[in-house]
Design a protein around this motif. Structure first.
Motif, mmCIF file in Angstrom:
data_model
loop_
_atom_site.group_PDB
_atom_site.id
_atom_site.type_symbol
_atom_site.label_atom_id
_atom_site.label_comp_id
_atom_site.label_asym_id
_atom_site.label_seq_id
_atom_site.Cartn_x
_atom_site.Cartn_y
_atom_site.Cartn_z
ATOM 1 N N ILE A 424 14.903 21.068 52.320
ATOM 2 C CA ILE A 424 14.733 22.016 51.215
ATOM 3 C C ILE A 424 13.594 22.963 51.592
ATOM 4 O O ILE A 424 12.427 22.570 51.614
ATOM 5 N N PRO A 425 13.880 24.239 51.914
ATOM 6 C CA PRO A 425 12.844 25.153 52.409
ATOM 7 C C PRO A 425 11.651 25.297 51.470
ATOM 8 O O PRO A 425 10.510 25.398 51.929
ATOM 9 N N ALA A 426 11.876 25.334 50.171
ATOM 10 C CA ALA A 426 10.761 25.498 49.234
ATOM 11 C C ALA A 426 9.815 24.310 49.309
ATOM 12 O O ALA A 426 8.591 24.473 49.186
ATOM 13 N N TRP A 427 10.363 23.103 49.492
ATOM 14 C CA TRP A 427 9.506 21.931 49.641
ATOM 15 C C TRP A 427 8.778 21.972 50.978
ATOM 16 O O TRP A 427 7.597 21.628 51.074
ATOM 17 N N GLU A 428 9.464 22.403 52.008
ATOM 18 C CA GLU A 428 8.835 22.498 53.323
ATOM 19 C C GLU A 428 7.640 23.447 53.275
ATOM 20 O O GLU A 428 6.618 23.211 53.919
ATOM 21 N N MET A 429 7.757 24.500 52.480
ATOM 22 C CA MET A 429 6.685 25.490 52.390
ATOM 23 C C MET A 429 5.442 24.916 51.722
ATOM 24 O O MET A 429 4.315 25.218 52.126
ATOM 25 N N ILE A 430 5.629 24.078 50.684
ATOM 26 C CA ILE A 430 4.476 23.566 49.928
ATOM 27 C C ILE A 430 4.179 22.095 50.247
ATOM 28 O O ILE A 430 3.362 21.475 49.574
ATOM 29 N N ARG A 431 4.819 21.582 51.266
ATOM 30 C CA ARG A 431 4.713 20.160 51.595
ATOM 31 C C ARG A 431 3.274 19.707 51.780
ATOM 32 O O ARG A 431 2.869 18.641 51.331
ATOM 33 N N PHE A 432 2.498 20.534 52.460
ATOM 34 C CA PHE A 432 1.103 20.183 52.745
ATOM 35 C C PHE A 432 0.140 21.160 52.069
ATOM 36 O O PHE A 432 -0.950 21.414 52.572
ATOM 37 N N SER A 433 0.561 21.728 50.942
ATOM 38 C CA SER A 433 -0.296 22.667 50.225
ATOM 39 C C SER A 433 -0.767 22.045 48.921
ATOM 40 O O SER A 433 -0.176 21.088 48.420
ATOM 41 N N ILE A 434 -1.828 22.620 48.362
ATOM 42 C CA ILE A 434 -2.443 22.081 47.146
ATOM 43 C C ILE A 434 -2.713 23.219 46.181
ATOM 44 O O ILE A 434 -3.287 24.253 46.547
ATOM 45 N N ASN A 435 -2.294 23.007 44.944
ATOM 46 C CA ASN A 435 -2.532 23.985 43.880
ATOM 47 C C ASN A 435 -3.839 23.619 43.184
ATOM 48 O O ASN A 435 -3.969 22.524 42.634
ATOM 49 N N ILE A 436 -4.811 24.526 43.213
ATOM 50 C CA ILE A 436 -6.124 24.213 42.654
ATOM 51 C C ILE A 436 -6.369 24.868 41.291
ATOM 52 O O ILE A 436 -7.345 24.542 40.625
ATOM 53 N N MET A 437 -5.496 25.795 40.886
ATOM 54 C CA MET A 437 -5.715 26.500 39.623
ATOM 55 C C MET A 437 -4.416 27.112 39.132
ATOM 56 O O MET A 437 -3.412 27.132 39.844
ATOM 57 N N ARG A 438 -4.458 27.612 37.897
ATOM 58 C CA ARG A 438 -3.346 28.330 37.287
ATOM 59 C C ARG A 438 -3.869 29.605 36.648
ATOM 60 O O ARG A 438 -5.040 29.707 36.314
ATOM 61 N N GLY A 439 -2.953 30.541 36.415
ATOM 62 C CA GLY A 439 -3.311 31.757 35.703
ATOM 63 C C GLY A 439 -3.769 32.871 36.633
ATOM 64 O O GLY A 439 -4.090 32.640 37.799
ATOM 65 N N CYS A 440 -3.784 34.093 36.109
ATOM 66 C CA CYS A 440 -4.255 35.242 36.887
ATOM 67 C C CYS A 440 -4.664 36.340 35.923
ATOM 68 O O CYS A 440 -3.911 36.693 35.009
ATOM 69 N N PHE A 441 -5.867 36.881 36.098
ATOM 70 C CA PHE A 441 -6.335 37.968 35.241
ATOM 71 C C PHE A 441 -6.207 39.314 35.936
ATOM 72 O O PHE A 441 -6.795 40.298 35.509
ATOM 73 N N GLY A 442 -5.400 39.372 37.009
ATOM 74 C CA GLY A 442 -5.203 40.633 37.720
ATOM 75 C C GLY A 442 -4.390 41.632 36.919
ATOM 76 O O GLY A 442 -4.670 42.823 36.918
ATOM 77 N N GLY A 443 -3.343 41.147 36.250
ATOM 78 C CA GLY A 443 -2.553 42.014 35.389
ATOM 79 C C GLY A 443 -1.676 43.011 36.104
ATOM 80 O O GLY A 443 -1.273 44.016 35.500
ATOM 81 N N CYS A 444 -1.346 42.785 37.380
ATOM 82 C CA CYS A 444 -0.470 43.723 38.105
ATOM 83 C C CYS A 444 0.820 43.916 37.312
ATOM 84 O O CYS A 444 1.462 42.942 36.909
ATOM 85 N N THR A 445 1.213 45.162 37.105
ATOM 86 C CA THR A 445 2.315 45.444 36.186
ATOM 87 C C THR A 445 3.662 44.986 36.712
ATOM 88 O O THR A 445 4.593 44.779 35.928
ATOM 89 N N PHE A 446 3.817 44.833 38.029
ATOM 90 C CA PHE A 446 5.096 44.426 38.594
ATOM 91 C C PHE A 446 5.242 42.910 38.664
ATOM 92 O O PHE A 446 6.287 42.402 39.047
ATOM 93 N N CYS A 447 4.187 42.189 38.308
ATOM 94 C CA CYS A 447 4.147 40.743 38.457
ATOM 95 C C CYS A 447 4.256 40.077 37.089
ATOM 96 O O CYS A 447 3.787 40.609 36.091
ATOM 97 N N SER A 448 4.876 38.889 37.060
ATOM 98 C CA SER A 448 5.087 38.181 35.801
ATOM 99 C C SER A 448 4.222 36.935 35.658
ATOM 100 O O SER A 448 4.419 36.155 34.730
ATOM 101 N N ILE A 449 3.277 36.750 36.572
ATOM 102 C CA ILE A 449 2.432 35.555 36.487
ATOM 103 C C ILE A 449 1.619 35.553 35.201
ATOM 104 O O ILE A 449 1.524 34.543 34.499
ATOM 105 N N THR A 450 1.024 36.714 34.875
ATOM 106 C CA THR A 450 0.202 36.782 33.667
ATOM 107 C C THR A 450 1.029 36.510 32.424
ATOM 108 O O THR A 450 0.592 35.797 31.517
ATOM 109 N N GLU A 451 2.249 37.070 32.361
ATOM 110 C CA GLU A 451 3.104 36.867 31.201
ATOM 111 C C GLU A 451 3.488 35.394 31.044
ATOM 112 O O GLU A 451 3.733 34.930 29.940
ATOM 113 N N HIS A 452 3.551 34.676 32.155
ATOM 114 C CA HIS A 452 3.989 33.282 32.112
ATOM 115 C C HIS A 452 2.806 32.322 31.989
ATOM 116 O O HIS A 452 2.776 31.464 31.103
ATOM 117 N N GLU A 453 1.812 32.458 32.857
ATOM 118 C CA GLU A 453 0.704 31.504 32.901
ATOM 119 C C GLU A 453 -0.526 31.966 32.140
ATOM 120 O O GLU A 453 -1.412 31.159 31.863
#
Length: 790
Positions: A424-453
């Protein structure tokens, strides 16, 4: 549990996740994997599932996969949770595989929006799916959240449906749908779900699960933050709210002066000693009407003010003053333009989008309501304020759950491995990665991270992060000593936030870093530096790379962080996203100017040289973004050639639902400012020909694009850029081309292929980057190519 002071000082007036009394089924213990079949349920001693989760992704028990997080959180609350992953949606039978859920269905399209997952920005069907074993496409339907909800209802019609995930989050109100080029209804209406949970839903889901388990009817659960649902206009639960009408942008125009009907225009002008201009006359008549008699003649006795005549004054009534109170925000609801209005009026669509984005701060957001339908079919989609962000202790609780950190055993190949044909390529990509935080205050208009997180950063504790590094080192098969990423939506926003709780709770700005970094924003990178140093000092850890996107305008505020990053955590390349060089599109993206990139580049090269390393920045750019003119793309192409970049993987603007830039794309208005009928218009890149041109400017070096670029440059009056010198953008000659492109990096090449031929796979040990002209990274896994880069 180590729980330092939260990054955000926002008052977390919410019930902690760990404070609920566990459901009685907790006695069954923890499952090695959440069951996907009746046989697995029997091995666990279950006769039924309390909650069945349906997802469009393959089931990977890892904290980067939403269904795994939701499943483990519910399991920790004592519920028996089963998963139906990528079911055949042609009938309801596959949805009955685990039996009837005792409490409710949990439905999601997966980690990605199903339409973005399947279609490119040019609306072409993708040939792969990174969230499917073997990278096989076609394992999920279009608009999967709606289809899955319908099949769940068919399977067991009396079981409540709770919808979640990013596909639901971005469609919670009437939204522009790029793929059908029209405005669609809220997904709450189309999916006919009982409840929609938007954003990171752990807090809301745990509360909803316990309330349903306590036999509370799901239709009565209308007070949970971060939820949306359908409510009839005459529903008693909707009474007692102060409704703010925001269904229109129309305002009174200029008040015209009253004209004396007994005077001609010339007489009016002459009486005031002014010109015969109609505008001047009406203004003068309005200002001096008291000096004109009914017969149209100037009264000499009225030339001077009459001291006996006093102007009328309006004063506040003391008896009413105490009664004029602003309604509390937690009991206020804003009525957006209805679905029927925004469907037919792009200006009202832009207005509704602006209002929604202004009401996203958990500290001051008000509920929203949007009518769908008319007459007897009318119902309101009610959207409660966003969820309260998780505290550091709660983030640790979520990420420290017993994840297996691998795909479900049913996906293993004949060798019992997940590295072969079923990888599964998506698992292979994050297999050895670590998420340390959530959210983003950048507010880039083309991105949906702020709207979601959300804009408020939710960070884990240092001890929790270090513990996960050790777990990967000790438990994950195939680990060679390199952590592939230590980041999140943005690599360097860990433990950054507003300095003042009062300001944070009242702020309505869409971005904390545009047009400049807010003076109230803390930019101290010391906690992140400490984690980097502590992590790479662990025994068995050879390297910690940073793969998440870097906010370089923040990074330059901490030279020590840049030095730490560049000298220890860059594997040859570091990706950043200036997105453009010109102010026109940058103002519509809410991105900093290219000067910030230049400043970061200087620091990057300085610290790389000090460390004796040859390292490269990989800047990413977007073509065809709203607000981008042909001249803007031409100037970007000139900048790319001047700086020696050749873009292979071109990003074209993709209008995702609910994003601010998507509202620009649909309405030609700018929702970053107040919307009126006469407000700022935005240049939109529509049509295949113009989108191809903007992509061609980014790939100015591809001979296949030269005919299109020559035609465009001549039309723009810039034929001086066509020639065979180094200062020219494209040459005058045209070689024979077959539609393919031979890159300096072979893995990025797109040679013409015979019909039915399979594309060559990238060689192991080679890094795919957006840009060419860079030497391949040698990892020892493969011999470097004998071919020298251009």
């Amino acid at each position: 549990m180590n729980a330092p002071v939260d990054v955000s000082f926002f008052a977390r007036a919410a019930k902690p996740l760990t404070s609920y009394r566990p459901y009685w089924a907790k006695r069954f213990g923890t499952a090695p994997f959440l069951p996907m079949s009746r046989a697995e349920m029997e091995q666990l001693g279950w006769d039924s599932c309390d909650i069945v989760l349906v997802t469009g992704d393959a089931y990977v028990d890892h904290p980067s996969f939403g269904m795994a997080v939701i499943g483990r959180v519910l399991e920790a609350q004592g519920f028996r949770v089963g998963i139906i992953a990528q079911p055949d949606w042609q009938s309801a039978e596959p949805f009955k595989a685990l039996g009837k859920p005792n409490l409710f269905w949990g439905v999601t399209a997966g980690n990605m929006d199903s339409m973005i997952n399947r279609y490119t920005a040019d609306r072409k069907i993708r040939s792969d799916d990174a969230y499917t074993p073997g990278d096989v496409a076609g394992k999920r339907p279009d608009r999967a959240a709606i289809v899955y909800s319908q099949r769940c209802r068919e399977a067991y019609k009396d079981v409540p449906i709770v919808l979640g995930g990013i596909e639901g989050s971005l469609r919670r109100i009437a939204h522009y749908d790029y793929w059908s080029d029209k405005v669609r209804r809220s997904i709450v209406v189309d999916a006919k779900c009982d409840l929609l949970l938007y954003g990171n839903a752990e807090r809301a889901l745990v509360e909803v699960a316990h309330r349903i388990a306590a036999r509370e009817p799901v239709e009565q659960i209308t007070d949970v933050r971060g939820t949306a649902f359908v409510r009839r206009p005459d529903d008693a639960s909707g009474k007692g709210w102060f409704e703010i009408d925001s269904t229109s942008v129309d305002e009174p125009g200029r008040v015209e002066a009253h004209v004396n009907p007994y005077m001609t225009t010339s007489e009016q002008a002459a009486s005031q000693g002014s010109s015969c201009s109609k505008d001047d006359a009406t203004d003068s008549v309005a200002t001096s009407a008291v000096g004109i008699s009914a017969g149209g003649q100037k009264d000499p006795q009225s030339a001077e003010p009459n001291p006996a005549i006093q102007p009328m004054l309006f004063v506040a009534n003391p008896a009413l003053k105490a009664k004029l109170k602003v309604p509390p925000r937690d009991r206020s609801v804003i009525r957006l333009p209805s679905y029927e209005q925004v469907k037919s009026d792009p200006v009202l669509y832009a207005h509704a989008n602006r209002v929604l984005h202004l009401e996203t701060n958990p500290g001051n957001a008000r509920a929203l309501v949007q009518a769908h339908g008319e007459g007897v079919t009318a119902r309101d989609v009610w959207i409660n304020p966003p969820p309260i962000p998780l505290t550091t202790a709660e983030m640790d609780y979520v990420f420290d759950l017993p994840y297996a950190r691998s795909p479900h055993p049913s996906y293993a190949d004949e060798n019992g491995s997940h590295d072969g044909a079923t990888k599964i390529p998506a698992w292979e990509m994050i297999r050895f990665s670590i998420n340390i935080m959530r959210g983003c205050f950048g507010g880039c208009t083309f991105c949906s991270i702020t709207e979601h997180e959300g804009r408020i950063i939710q960070s884990r504790s240092e001890d929790s992060i270090i513990q996960e590094i050790e777990d990967i080192r000790d438990k994950v098969k195939g680990f060679t000593g390199t952590i592939s990423d230590l980041g999140g939506p943005t690599a360097n926003m860990y433990r950054l936030g507003c300095k003042s709780p009062e300001i944070e709770a009242a702020c309505r700005k869409p971005s904390c870093v545009y047009p400049g970094i807010c003076s109230n924003l803390g930019t101290n990178h010391d906690p992140l530096i400490k984690i980097y140093r502590r992590g790479r000092a662990l025994k068995g850890i050879k390297k910690i790379l940073i793969g998440s996107g870097l906010r370089y305008d923040l990074a330059v505020k901490s030279p020590e962080y840049v030095k730490e990053l560049v000298q220890h955590h860059v594997g040859g390349y570091l990706k950043i996203a200036p997105e453009h060089t010109e102010q026109g599109p940058l103002t519509k993206m809410m991105k900093p100017g290219i000067g910030s990139y230049d400043k970061f580049k200087q620091m990057f090269e300085k610290f790389s040289e000090e460390a004796g390393k040859k390292q490269f920045l990989i800047p990413y750019f977007i073509a065809a973004h709203p607000g981008t003119s042909d001249e803007d793309m031409m100037n970007l192409a000139i900048w790319l050639k001047k700086n020696g970049f050749r873009a292979d993987q071109v990003q074209t603007f993709y209008p995702s639902p609910m994003a601010t830039a998507t509202a620009m794309y649909h309405s030609n208005k700018n929702p970053l400012r107040k919307i009126t009928r006469d407000s700022e218009s935005v240049d939109i890149v529509r049509g295949d020909k113009r989108r191809r041109l903007h992509k061609a400017f980014l790939r100015y070096h591809d001979p296949n694009n030269w005919p299109l670029l020559r035609e465009a440059l001549k039309a723009m009056g810039r034929a001086d850029l066509i020639g065979n010198g180094k200062h020219h953008l494209i040459p005058t000659f045209q070689p024979l081309t077959d539609g393919g492109y031979q890159s300096a990096r072979r893995t990025n090449s797109t040679p013409a292929k015979a019909p039915g031929a399979t594309p060559a796979k990238p060689q192991k040990g080679r890094l795919l980057t957006q840009h060419t002209g860079l030497p391949p990274r040698v990892t020892g896994a493969a011999k470097p190519s004998a071919r020298k880069p251009r």
